[in-house]
Enzyme design. Structure first.
Site, PDB file in Angstrom:
ATOM      1  N   LYS A   3       2.905  20.982   4.424  1.00 22.25           N
ATOM      2  CA  LYS A   3       2.649  21.752   5.645  1.00 22.25           C
ATOM      3  C   LYS A   3       3.970  22.376   6.078  1.00 22.25           C
ATOM      4  O   LYS A   3       4.946  21.674   6.328  1.00 22.25           O
ATOM      5  CB  LYS A   3       2.096  20.848   6.741  1.00 22.25           C
ATOM      6  CG  LYS A   3       1.859  21.618   8.038  1.00 22.25           C
ATOM      7  CD  LYS A   3       1.171  20.801   9.093  1.00 22.25           C
ATOM      8  CE  LYS A   3       0.968  21.633  10.344  1.00 22.25           C
ATOM      9  NZ  LYS A   3       0.293  20.890  11.404  1.00 22.25           N
ATOM     10  N   LYS A  31      -0.701  24.121   3.416  1.00 25.02           N
ATOM     11  CA  LYS A  31      -0.928  24.879   4.639  1.00 25.02           C
ATOM     12  C   LYS A  31       0.341  25.575   5.088  1.00 25.02           C
ATOM     13  O   LYS A  31       1.392  24.928   5.104  1.00 25.02           O
ATOM     14  CB  LYS A  31      -1.404  23.906   5.723  1.00 25.02           C
ATOM     15  CG  LYS A  31      -1.571  24.494   7.085  1.00 25.02           C
ATOM     16  CD  LYS A  31      -1.871  23.383   8.038  1.00 25.02           C
ATOM     17  CE  LYS A  31      -2.089  24.000   9.418  1.00 25.02           C
ATOM     18  NZ  LYS A  31      -2.372  23.013  10.417  1.00 25.02           N
TER      19      LYS A  31
END
Ligand code: PBG
Length: 326
Positions: free
Chosen positions: A197, A250
């Site tokens: 992330k 992400k």
């Protein structure tokens, strides 16, 4: 003479279908949804046209519609009242809190629908950070945060969550959460780790939706540097070792190379999160008539699958499922 003519495999729809390498189905999607308190509440999110914060009664209607279109998993994000946000984020494990009521409501009202629940403190923290903040130094405290994350995850599993999604990027959280779930007899609750992330500007519309932007500073001491890719392999190895069931990357579109690299090395499935800012860009261009909304959506989602994503979390889930069902 030209012996090699790749165009022969593209000359009509039938041959094109036969040689197609990548498939996209509604079953591949997870639909993120935003939840608020109240009844009959549908509060539009300005930077995400087509998406609103929904009260639980409306959330159920939306989940039923998604299910009927073939989207069988939702990820819930509660927008917490400012008055409930504290430095210790204790609302994160208040069993009567909005998050847990929303999870229970969907599990009761939409049979077969899987619910993914987020683990991180930012929606509940008056500081707007995913972990606890040292009041003197401003440091995001790793180890003291882990117990709170584990408590939150166990409450989510109790409420009926099928998949726990730690999005906080604290070190060691997957193992910590796995142990806590197992100790409470939730051996079958999955963990989809936000493995890679990144500290991204693409989360802007999401933070508007939840009013969860950091009060001070940024998230660069825990989320990854967009310049790094080998570091994602280290995160992946740790998550697998700590017991993750699914890895996630992400944001999505600017990080297709990371999806590809993780898919190459990972013995467990890989998901991609096509985040709020990516959604907003497509919608803004489409509303201006600058791109073809439907075609761009399907091309974008296909690119995730081509890069290696098994699962796609996307705000386009409903629209794309409709297009695919046509
Ligand atoms: C917070 C969280 C964020 C998103 C999912 N969980 C934002 C952040 O890290 O600041 C972003 C999702 C999106 O932009 O669609 N733990």
């Amino acid at each position: 003479m030209i012996f090699h003519r790749p165009r022969r495999n593209r000359q009509n729809e039938v041959i094109r279908s036969m040689v197609k390498e990548t498939f996209l189905l509604p079953e591949h999607f997870i639909a993120p949804l935003f939840v608020i308190e109240g009844k009959n509440q549908i509060i539009p999110i300005k930077s995400m046209p087509g998406h609103s914060r929904l009260s639980i009664d409306e959330l159920i209607k939306e989940a039923k519609e998604l299910y009927s279109l073939g989207v069988k998993c939702v990820a819930l994000f509660p927008a917490i009242d400012d008055k409930l946000k504290t430095p210790d984020a204790r609302e994160a494990y208040n069993r009567e809190g909005l998050n847990f009521r929303a999870i229970r409501a969907i599990k009761e009202s939409v049979p077969g629908m899987l619910v993914m629940a987020d683990v991180a403190l930012d929606p509940y923290s008056s500081e707007g950070h995913d972990g606890l903040v040292d009041p003197k130094t401003g440091e995001i405290l790793n180890d003291p945060t882990l117990d709170i994350l584990a408590k939150q995850a166990v409450c989510e599993a109790h409420a009926g969550a099928d998949i726990i999604g730690p999005s906080d990027m604290m070190d060691g959280r997957v193992g910590h959460i796995r142990r806590a779930l197992d100790e409470s007899s939730f051996q079958n609750t999955l963990i989809m780790s936000y493995t890679a992330k990144y500290a991204s500007a693409y989360y802007g519309p999401f933070r508007e939706a939840l009013d969860s932007a950091p009060k001070k500073g940024d998230k660069k001491t825990y989320q990854m540097d967009p310049a790094n890719s080998t570091e994602a392999l280290r995160e992946a190895e740790l998550d697998i070792e700590e017991g993750a069931d699914i890895l996630m990357v992400k944001p999505g579109l600017p990080y297709l190379d990371i999806i590809y690299r993780l898919k190459e090395m990972s013995p467990i499935p890989v998901a991609a999160y096509n985040v709020s800012g990516e959604y907003a860009m497509v919608k803004a261009a489409a509303q201006n008539g600058w791109i073809d909304n439907d075609k761009v959506i399907l091309e974008t989602l296909t690119s995730f699958r081509r890069a290696g994503a098994d699962i796609i979390l996307t705000y386009f889930a409903k629209e794309a499922a409709r297009l695919l069902n046509r």
